[in-house]
Design an enzyme around this catalytic site. Structure first.
Site, PDB file in Angstrom:
ATOM      1  N   ASP A  54       0.854  -1.191   0.000  1.00 54.79           N
ATOM      2  CA  ASP A  54       0.000   0.000   0.000  1.00 54.79           C
ATOM      3  C   ASP A  54       0.885   1.234   0.000  1.00 54.79           C
ATOM      4  O   ASP A  54       2.027   1.190   0.452  1.00 54.79           O
ATOM      5  CB  ASP A  54      -0.915  -0.006   1.250  1.00 54.79           C
ATOM      6  CG  ASP A  54      -2.201   0.782   1.041  1.00 54.79           C
ATOM      7  OD1 ASP A  54      -2.108   1.983   0.746  1.00 54.79           O
ATOM      8  OD2 ASP A  54      -3.282   0.188   1.177  1.00 54.79           O
ATOM      9  N   TYR A 186     -14.440   6.286 -12.757  1.00 55.88           N
ATOM     10  CA  TYR A 186     -14.549   5.086 -11.918  1.00 55.88           C
ATOM     11  C   TYR A 186     -15.255   3.952 -12.669  1.00 55.88           C
ATOM     12  O   TYR A 186     -14.785   2.813 -12.694  1.00 55.88           O
ATOM     13  CB  TYR A 186     -15.302   5.436 -10.634  1.00 55.88           C
ATOM     14  CG  TYR A 186     -15.249   4.348  -9.583  1.00 55.88           C
ATOM     15  CD1 TYR A 186     -14.071   4.077  -8.899  1.00 55.88           C
ATOM     16  CD2 TYR A 186     -16.381   3.597  -9.277  1.00 55.88           C
ATOM     17  CE1 TYR A 186     -14.014   3.082  -7.928  1.00 55.88           C
ATOM     18  CE2 TYR A 186     -16.331   2.600  -8.306  1.00 55.88           C
ATOM     19  CZ  TYR A 186     -15.142   2.349  -7.634  1.00 55.88           C
ATOM     20  OH  TYR A 186     -15.088   1.352  -6.675  1.00 55.88           O
ATOM     21  N   THR A 221     -16.405   1.308   3.991  1.00 59.04           N
ATOM     22  CA  THR A 221     -14.949   1.464   4.139  1.00 59.04           C
ATOM     23  C   THR A 221     -14.638   2.964   4.061  1.00 59.04           C
ATOM     24  O   THR A 221     -15.508   3.761   3.699  1.00 59.04           O
ATOM     25  CB  THR A 221     -14.176   0.771   2.995  1.00 59.04           C
ATOM     26  OG1 THR A 221     -14.338   1.562   1.808  1.00 59.04           O
ATOM     27  CG2 THR A 221     -14.639  -0.644   2.733  1.00 59.04           C
TER      28      THR A 221
HETATM   29  N1  LIG Z   1     -16.061   0.684  -0.595  1.00 60.29           N
HETATM   30  C1  LIG Z   1     -16.878   0.490  -1.607  1.00 60.29           C
HETATM   31  O1  LIG Z   1     -18.069   0.841  -1.570  1.00 60.29           O
HETATM   32  C2  LIG Z   1     -16.382  -0.225  -2.840  1.00 60.29           C
HETATM   33  C3  LIG Z   1     -17.338  -0.743  -3.729  1.00 60.29           C
HETATM   34  C4  LIG Z   1     -16.906  -1.400  -4.873  1.00 60.29           C
HETATM   35  C5  LIG Z   1     -15.547  -1.535  -5.108  1.00 60.29           C
HETATM   36  N2  LIG Z   1     -14.651  -1.026  -4.236  1.00 60.29           N
HETATM   37  C6  LIG Z   1     -13.227  -1.185  -4.566  1.00 60.29           C
HETATM   38  O2  LIG Z   1     -12.583  -1.868  -3.523  1.00 60.29           O
HETATM   39  C7  LIG Z   1     -11.197  -1.552  -3.544  1.00 60.29           C
HETATM   40  C8  LIG Z   1     -10.764  -1.223  -2.144  1.00 60.29           C
HETATM   41  O3  LIG Z   1     -11.458  -0.068  -1.739  1.00 60.29           O
HETATM   42  P1  LIG Z   1     -11.865   0.200  -0.229  1.00 60.29           P
HETATM   43  O4  LIG Z   1     -13.302   0.445  -0.207  1.00 60.29           O
HETATM   44  O5  LIG Z   1     -11.275  -0.835   0.650  1.00 60.29           O
HETATM   45  O6  LIG Z   1     -11.159   1.634  -0.046  1.00 60.29           O
HETATM   46  P2  LIG Z   1     -10.050   2.143   0.954  1.00 60.29           P
HETATM   47  O7  LIG Z   1      -9.857   3.566   0.582  1.00 60.29           O
HETATM   48  O8  LIG Z   1     -10.404   1.793   2.336  1.00 60.29           O
HETATM   49  O9  LIG Z   1      -8.750   1.294   0.551  1.00 60.29           O
HETATM   50  C9  LIG Z   1      -8.059   1.500  -0.630  1.00 60.29           C
HETATM   51  C10 LIG Z   1      -6.569   1.356  -0.347  1.00 60.29           C
HETATM   52  O10 LIG Z   1      -5.878   1.456  -1.598  1.00 60.29           O
HETATM   53  C11 LIG Z   1      -4.677   2.181  -1.353  1.00 60.29           C
HETATM   54  N3  LIG Z   1      -4.168   2.759  -2.592  1.00 60.29           N
HETATM   55  C12 LIG Z   1      -4.737   3.715  -3.358  1.00 60.29           C
HETATM   56  N4  LIG Z   1      -3.946   3.988  -4.405  1.00 60.29           N
HETATM   57  C13 LIG Z   1      -2.871   3.170  -4.306  1.00 60.29           C
HETATM   58  C14 LIG Z   1      -1.702   2.984  -5.091  1.00 60.29           C
HETATM   59  N5  LIG Z   1      -1.474   3.699  -6.211  1.00 60.29           N
HETATM   60  N6  LIG Z   1      -0.801   2.061  -4.701  1.00 60.29           N
HETATM   61  C15 LIG Z   1      -1.013   1.344  -3.573  1.00 60.29           C
HETATM   62  N7  LIG Z   1      -2.087   1.480  -2.794  1.00 60.29           N
HETATM   63  C16 LIG Z   1      -2.999   2.394  -3.148  1.00 60.29           C
HETATM   64  C17 LIG Z   1      -5.094   3.249  -0.337  1.00 60.29           C
HETATM   65  O11 LIG Z   1      -3.949   3.794   0.316  1.00 60.29           O
HETATM   66  C18 LIG Z   1      -6.015   2.466   0.562  1.00 60.29           C
HETATM   67  O12 LIG Z   1      -5.318   1.886   1.645  1.00 60.29           O
HETATM   68  C19 LIG Z   1     -11.028  -0.395  -4.530  1.00 60.29           C
HETATM   69  O13 LIG Z   1     -10.514  -0.895  -5.738  1.00 60.29           O
HETATM   70  C20 LIG Z   1     -12.449   0.099  -4.706  1.00 60.29           C
HETATM   71  O14 LIG Z   1     -12.652   0.711  -5.948  1.00 60.29           O
HETATM   72  C21 LIG Z   1     -15.028  -0.380  -3.091  1.00 60.29           C
END
Ligand SMILES: NC(=O)c1ccc[n+]([C@@H]2O[C@H](COP(=O)([O-])OP(=O)(O)OC[C@H]3O[C@@H](n4cnc5c(N)ncnc54)[C@H](O)[C@@H]3O)[C@@H](O)[C@H]2O)c1
Length: 281
Positions: A54, A186, A221
């Site tokens: 991360d 997105y 999240t």
């Molecule tokens: N939370 C939701 O509602 C939801 C729904 C559908 C999909 N998602 C997807 O789930 C995945 C995780 O999201 P989340 O909800 O856990 O969000 P989050 O923000 O809690 O976690 C995302 C993590 O990715 C890291 N990150 C971002 N850019 C980065 C990079 N260039 N290199 C390394 N790390 C990086 C951030 O530092 C963070 O720790 C994402 O791909 C998101 O699009 C989330």
């Protein structure tokens, strides 16, 4: 270090040496937070050694894994940087041995960091394509598509060298199938991840390396922090969520666990939606 030595059951017995991922090594991008963090804990509980990649400080995830008697290593990584992705996998293999599982969860909602649904609820027309800066579009594609590709490419190269297969899981989104006004970067990025899943699955089908995705719905999240206190944004999200609640990151991690385990050994090129019923067709 051999894998047999990497995960030891503690007196509380929560990290299982006989678990569904016993003896496996899992690399999880985005593991400092949210869904990636939940995967780290869930997979560790099933006996995997965990490497967290991360941009953000991942010490909290390491601590959570260690609390249940598992083993975790954090490697600071920007997944948009190809060399860092290669170095990540090399270091994971050096630390724990063959890499069996990759979860590509690192992702962003918008270049500015806000969630799409909240910015749209606050300001109708926000981030529509007609007002979108190309740099903001590129940034989301860079993290959510190129970063995922580079993570998977580095992981697949390592798995090919190892010669014993593996499983790679992308964290896409229902937004890859549902067009959301104001969320072009997105939605396009997640549709791209889903297509990447299918193309890579075909390319690697005869190698023992399986490529699948989860497509979560709205999940509680930091990515959508504050949505529960924003009735308009929450209303927009719940309007397309038949179960009328947010998912938990642990529920997404459970779907990832299925795809990470041998229980899905004949499954590749698929997307599984822990999404409260968003798709019923
Ligand atoms: N939370 C939701 O509602 C939801 C729904 C559908 C999909 N998602 C997807 O789930 C995945 C995780 O999201 P989340 O909800 O856990 O969000 P989050 O923000 O809690 O976690 C995302 C993590 O990715 C890291 N990150 C971002 N850019 C980065 C990079 N260039 N290199 C390394 N790390 C990086 C951030 O530092 C963070 O720790 C994402 O791909 C998101 O699009 C989330």
């Amino acid at each position: 270090m051999s894998m047999e030595g990497a995960v030891r059951a503690q007196p509380n017995g929560l990290a299982r040496v006989d678990g569904r991922l016993a003896g496996k090594v899992a690399v999880i991008t985005g593991g400092a937070s949210g869904i990636g963090q939940a995967c780290a804990v869930r997979f560790a509980r099933e006996g995997a050694a965990i490497v967290i990649a991360d941009l953000a400080d991942a010490r909290r995830t390491v601590a959570l894994v260690e609390e249940i008697g598992g083993t975790a290593l954090a490697i600071s990584t920007d997944t948009t940087n190809a060399e860092q992705c290669e170095a990540l996998i090399d270091q994971a293999a050096e630390a724990f041995g063959p890499v069996n599982i990759i979860v590509a969860s690192a992702g962003i909602a918008t270049a500015a960091g806000r969630s799409n649904v909240q910015s749209r609820a606050a300001s109708p027309g926000a981030s529509d394509v007609v007002t979108l800066a190309a740099a903001d579009f590129r940034r989301v594609i860079d993290v959510n598509v190129t970063g995922v590709m580079q993570t998977a490419r580095a992981g697949a190269r390592q798995m090919l060298r190892q010669g014993s297969g593996g499983t790679i899981i992308f964290v896409a989104s229902t937004a890859g199938r549902i067009p959301l006004a104001g969320a072009a970067p997105y939605c396009v990025s997640k549709a791209g991840v889903w297509m990447l899943t299918k193309v890579m699955a075909l390319e690697l089908a005869q190698t023992g390396i399986r490529i699948n995705a989860v497509g979560p719905g709205y999940t509680a999240t930091p990515l959508i922090a504050g949505i529960e206190d924003d009735p308009h944004a929450l209303g927009m999200a719940m309007a397309i969520t038949p179960m009328k609640r947010l998912g938990l990151p642990e529920e997404v991690a459970d779907a990832c666990l299925y795809l990470a385990s041998d229980e899905s050994s004949f499954v590749t090129g698929q997307i599984l939606h822990p999404a409260g019923g968003q798709f019923t067709d």
